[in-house]
Design a protein around this motif. Structure first.
Motif, PDB file in Angstrom:
ATOM      1  N   TYR A 393       0.891  -1.145  -0.041  1.00  0.00           N
ATOM      2  CA  TYR A 393      -0.005   0.140  -0.148  1.00  0.00           C
ATOM      3  C   TYR A 393       0.865   1.203  -0.139  1.00  0.00           C
ATOM      4  N   THR A 394       0.359   2.269  -0.495  1.00  0.00           N
ATOM      5  CA  THR A 394       1.142   3.535  -0.417  1.00  0.00           C
ATOM      6  C   THR A 394       1.255   3.964   1.077  1.00  0.00           C
ATOM      7  N   LEU A 395       2.419   4.676   1.157  1.00  0.00           N
ATOM      8  CA  LEU A 395       2.873   4.941   2.570  1.00  0.00           C
ATOM      9  C   LEU A 395       2.390   6.463   3.304  1.00  0.00           C
ATOM     10  N   ASP A 396       1.381   6.922   2.323  1.00  0.00           N
ATOM     11  CA  ASP A 396       0.985   7.993   2.801  1.00  0.00           C
ATOM     12  C   ASP A 396      -0.590   7.894   3.508  1.00  0.00           C
ATOM     13  N   ASP A 397      -1.110   9.023   3.846  1.00  0.00           N
ATOM     14  CA  ASP A 397      -2.421   8.911   4.584  1.00  0.00           C
ATOM     15  C   ASP A 397      -3.492   8.393   3.907  1.00  0.00           C
ATOM     16  N   LYS A 398      -3.401   8.263   2.465  1.00  0.00           N
ATOM     17  CA  LYS A 398      -4.427   7.454   1.684  1.00  0.00           C
ATOM     18  C   LYS A 398      -4.467   6.009   1.888  1.00  0.00           C
ATOM     19  N   ARG A 399      -3.110   5.510   1.771  1.00  0.00           N
ATOM     20  CA  ARG A 399      -2.924   3.997   2.061  1.00  0.00           C
ATOM     21  C   ARG A 399      -3.748   3.331   0.794  1.00  0.00           C
ATOM     22  N   ASP A 400      -3.606   3.712  -0.540  1.00  0.00           N
ATOM     23  CA  ASP A 400      -4.162   3.225  -1.679  1.00  0.00           C
ATOM     24  C   ASP A 400      -3.403   1.716  -1.945  1.00  0.00           C
ATOM     25  N   GLU A 401      -3.976   0.869  -2.316  1.00  0.00           N
ATOM     26  CA  GLU A 401      -3.390  -0.207  -2.804  1.00  0.00           C
ATOM     27  C   GLU A 401      -2.250  -0.195  -3.843  1.00  0.00           C
ATOM     28  N   ASP A 402      -1.029  -1.020  -3.604  1.00  0.00           N
ATOM     29  CA  ASP A 402       0.088  -0.911  -4.473  1.00  0.00           C
ATOM     30  C   ASP A 402       0.992  -2.170  -4.548  1.00  0.00           C
ATOM     31  N   MET A 403       0.283  -2.820  -4.983  1.00  0.00           N
ATOM     32  CA  MET A 403       0.993  -4.399  -4.650  1.00  0.00           C
ATOM     33  C   MET A 403       2.015  -4.955  -5.639  1.00  0.00           C
ATOM     34  N   ALA A 404       2.441  -3.707  -6.450  1.00  0.00           N
ATOM     35  CA  ALA A 404       3.639  -3.791  -7.193  1.00  0.00           C
ATOM     36  C   ALA A 404       4.784  -3.798  -6.196  1.00  0.00           C
ATOM     37  N   HIS A 405       4.507  -3.007  -5.050  1.00  0.00           N
ATOM     38  CA  HIS A 405       5.587  -2.696  -4.327  1.00  0.00           C
ATOM     39  C   HIS A 405       5.031  -3.390  -2.952  1.00  0.00           C
ATOM     40  N   ASN A 406       5.600  -4.512  -2.669  1.00  0.00           N
ATOM     41  CA  ASN A 406       5.248  -5.581  -1.428  1.00  0.00           C
ATOM     42  C   ASN A 406       6.143  -6.257  -1.167  1.00  0.00           C
ATOM     43  N   ASP A 407       6.658  -6.293   0.041  1.00  0.00           N
ATOM     44  CA  ASP A 407       7.886  -7.000   0.531  1.00  0.00           C
ATOM     45  C   ASP A 407       7.110  -8.242   1.321  1.00  0.00           C
ATOM     46  N   ILE A 408       5.894  -8.144   1.764  1.00  0.00           N
ATOM     47  CA  ILE A 408       5.309  -9.353   2.681  1.00  0.00           C
ATOM     48  C   ILE A 408       5.418 -10.688   1.834  1.00  0.00           C
ATOM     49  N   PRO A 409       5.339 -10.909   0.478  1.00  0.00           N
ATOM     50  CA  PRO A 409       5.496 -12.405   0.278  1.00  0.00           C
ATOM     51  C   PRO A 409       7.113 -12.598   0.223  1.00  0.00           C
ATOM     52  N   ASP A 410       7.657 -11.750   0.056  1.00  0.00           N
ATOM     53  CA  ASP A 410       9.259 -12.139   0.022  1.00  0.00           C
ATOM     54  C   ASP A 410       9.583 -12.248   1.598  1.00  0.00           C
ATOM     55  N   ILE A 411       8.989 -11.697   2.595  1.00  0.00           N
ATOM     56  CA  ILE A 411       9.345 -11.853   3.852  1.00  0.00           C
ATOM     57  C   ILE A 411       8.976 -13.511   4.258  1.00  0.00           C
ATOM     58  N   LEU A 412       7.819 -13.755   3.789  1.00  0.00           N
ATOM     59  CA  LEU A 412       7.106 -15.234   4.258  1.00  0.00           C
ATOM     60  C   LEU A 412       7.987 -16.040   3.751  1.00  0.00           C
ATOM     61  N   ALA A 413       8.251 -15.853   2.327  1.00  0.00           N
ATOM     62  CA  ALA A 413       9.165 -16.880   1.471  1.00  0.00           C
ATOM     63  C   ALA A 413      10.428 -17.257   2.385  1.00  0.00           C
ATOM     64  N   ARG A 414      11.231 -16.163   2.682  1.00  0.00           N
ATOM     65  CA  ARG A 414      12.477 -16.166   3.284  1.00  0.00           C
ATOM     66  C   ARG A 414      12.353 -16.737   4.686  1.00  0.00           C
ATOM     67  N   TRP A 415      11.428 -16.435   5.326  1.00  0.00           N
ATOM     68  CA  TRP A 415      11.084 -17.011   6.767  1.00  0.00           C
ATOM     69  C   TRP A 415      10.905 -18.365   6.549  1.00  0.00           C
ATOM     70  N   THR A 416      10.204 -19.200   5.806  1.00  0.00           N
ATOM     71  CA  THR A 416      10.084 -20.580   5.537  1.00  0.00           C
ATOM     72  C   THR A 416      11.313 -21.000   5.166  1.00  0.00           C
ATOM     73  N   ASP A 417      12.472 -20.301   4.681  1.00  0.00           N
ATOM     74  CA  ASP A 417      13.778 -20.932   4.272  1.00  0.00           C
ATOM     75  C   ASP A 417      14.773 -19.977   5.053  1.00  0.00           C
ATOM     76  N   ARG A 418      15.106 -20.093   6.145  1.00  0.00           N
ATOM     77  CA  ARG A 418      15.919 -19.419   6.863  1.00  0.00           C
ATOM     78  C   ARG A 418      17.350 -19.654   6.952  1.00  0.00           C
ATOM     79  N   ASP A 419      17.415 -21.117   6.461  1.00  0.00           N
ATOM     80  CA  ASP A 419      18.790 -21.554   6.437  1.00  0.00           C
ATOM     81  C   ASP A 419      19.567 -20.973   5.366  1.00  0.00           C
ATOM     82  N   GLY A 420      18.610 -20.653   4.103  1.00  0.00           N
ATOM     83  CA  GLY A 420      19.149 -19.816   3.000  1.00  0.00           C
ATOM     84  C   GLY A 420      19.609 -18.705   3.320  1.00  0.00           C
TER      85      GLY A 420
END
Length: 493
Positions: A393-420
């Motif tokens: 989401y945009t980081l301003d007061d409007k918080r509009d959806e901005d899925m092109a900039h989203n680290d959460i899928p990367d966070i969860l993928a790396r969390w499940t492979d912490r050895d990597g």
């Protein structure tokens, strides 16, 4: 799924409430919650009556079996003239549900509730709006839960004690980090609208529902989920939220979790929370067991101490903290808390989040801590650090959806492979840091303390060359101006 059309209907009901003089967002939600409960009560009664007729069994209505009692049912009073509806709902239905103990947490939270409608027409519009939404747009319990979540999303002002609603995608991320299981006991000691408990319940159903046995489902219907809040209005809202998501008997209570009255010890398998960040408490009212973990009156530190006390050995926690908890060194208690997590518990992850995550509520910078209670020195190994820069989401007061900039899928993928992650360079967005290095750095848990910034060397032409280019550019500009003057002079002849 809540569509734009449904949202516009909710917005219309909300607007009618405001026009009728109910302008506090919490009060709007509270009064709509009461109406939703009245409708659900009658819908359940009608379904029970239908089944009794089909099976030939005797039917006993939850409403009084009198002419006045029958008028208290939603499907009856919704057709009345506004003035008559107001008289029935305010004078009979509302007092009735305040004394109705059906065994669910919402009914039990109604004792000190007050009816907020003052105009018959406003009540009529709200009743018609709720009736239309629930009868024509909600097809299953998931839709009902999503509808209520959308209403709750309109609570866009921070509370007086520093609490504010955690965005759903952040809650879901934190739930995925600890992965609650069937049969585990979960708690949010500062539950607000019960968002973390809802996200945990949805995760358990989605991941494990097909394999859950009867005992696990019985636990899921209530005792598995515990929440406390100091605001009785929030208790009612969270109880309704759980009820609409299929958890009929949650352990939701009005309680100051930090007070001496909370004596819970070693009970829960999972704690998920976004506790209040601001303010302090009366140290005399804080239980000694918390002061033994961290001697302070700062709520953000005391709550982490509380989580450790309430968790079973081996229990896990994902909680949100203000960034100051990660690095502040001018107050002894902050370092004491970090040392507790690193040296005597098992700190697993520190995820720094951008400051816009909680806008428009607050611009405070925050982080997610993930840890396991061990009460055993040396449990912490390598700690995973991640610098979240975007959350979809945009980081301003409007918080509009901005899925092109989203680290959460990367966070969860790396969390499940912490050895990597162990081979990741310190110039990357995530990496591992050893316990020994954290100790060496004074238990500082800020990402910037460990990241390495690489600088690209840039070669520029010598000053003499730059000046020559500027002189040449200036000469061409002057020449062009002279040519333009000549052209204008000829046009004037």
């Amino acid at each position: 799924m809540i569509t734009g059309r449904i949202k516009s209907r909710v917005d219309d009901v909300w607007q009618r409430m405001w026009e009728g003089g109910i302008t506090n967002p919490i009060e709007v939600i509270t009064q709509l919650t009461y109406l939703m409960f009245m409708k659900q009560l009658d819908d359940n009664d009608l379904e029970a009556e239908r089944l009794a007729t089909m099976t030939g069994q005797e039917f006993h209505s939850v409403f009084p079996d009198t002419p006045e009692g029958r008028e208290m049912r939603w499907h009856v009073f919704k057709t009345m003239r506004p003035e008559d509806m107001f008289a029935v709902v305010s004078g009979r239905v509302f007092p009735f549900i305040k004394t109705l103990h059906t065994g669910n947490a919402f009914a039990e939270s109604m004792e000190d509730a007050s009816f907020g409608f003052t105009k018959p027409k406003t009540l009529e519009r709200a009743v018609n709006g709720i009736d239309d939404l629930l009868d024509n747009y909600v097809t299953d319990r998931d839709d009902l839960g999503d509808l209520y979540e959308y209403m709750l999303s309109k609570l866009n002002t921070a509370g007086a004690n520093g609490q504010f609603r955690t965005p759903r995608h952040i809650r879901d991320m934190m739930v995925a980090l600890v992965d609650p299981k069937p049969g585990q006991l979960l708690c949010d000691p500062a539950c607000g609208t019960a968002g973390f408990l809802i996200s945990a319940a949805e995760s358990i159903k989605a991941r494990y529902g097909d394999d859950m046995d009867e005992e696990q489902w019985n636990l899921f219907e209530g005792p598995q989920f515990t929440g406390f809040d100091t605001d009785q209005t929030m208790v009612r809202i969270s109880a309704m939220n759980m009820l609409l998501h299929g958890v009929t008997q949650p352990d939701i209570h009005n309680r100051d979790s930090l007070s001496r009255s909370n004596t819970i010890l070693n009970r829960f398998d999972v704690v998920l929370a976004n506790p209040p960040f601001t303010g302090s408490v009366d140290v005399e009212g804080v239980d000694d067991s918390l002061k033994a973990i961290v001697d302070t009156k700062q709520t953000e530190l005391l709550f982490i101490g509380l989580f450790l006390r309430m968790l079973k050995p081996g229990g896990r926690c994902a909680c949100i903290v203000p960034n100051g908890v990660l690095f502040r060194s001018n107050a002894k208690a902050y370092r004491q808390l970090r040392e507790e997590l690193v040296e005597r518990q098992k700190l697993e992850a520190v995820i720094s989040m951008p400051s816009g995550v909680f806008k428009p509520y607050s611009g405070v910078s925050t982080a997610v801590l993930v840890f396991t209670k061990t009460d055993t020195p040396g449990s912490t190994g390598d700690v995973w650090f991640y610098d979240m820069r975007h959350d979809g989401y945009t980081l301003d007061d409007k918080r509009d959806e901005d899925m092109a900039h989203n680290d959460i899928p990367d966070i969860l993928a790396r969390w499940t492979d912490r050895d990597g992650e162990r081979g990741r360079a310190r110039t990357e967005q995530s990496f591992m840091v050893s316990r020994e290095e954290i100790v060496e750095k004074g238990f500082d848990l800020s990402f910037n303390k460990y990241v390495e910034v690489s600088y690209e060397k840039k070669e520029y032409p010598p000053t003499s060359q730059l000046m020559a280019e500027l002189h040449d550019l200036n000469a061409r500009f002057v020449k062009g101006m002279d040519e333009l003057d000549d052209m204008l002079a000829k046009d004037g002849e």
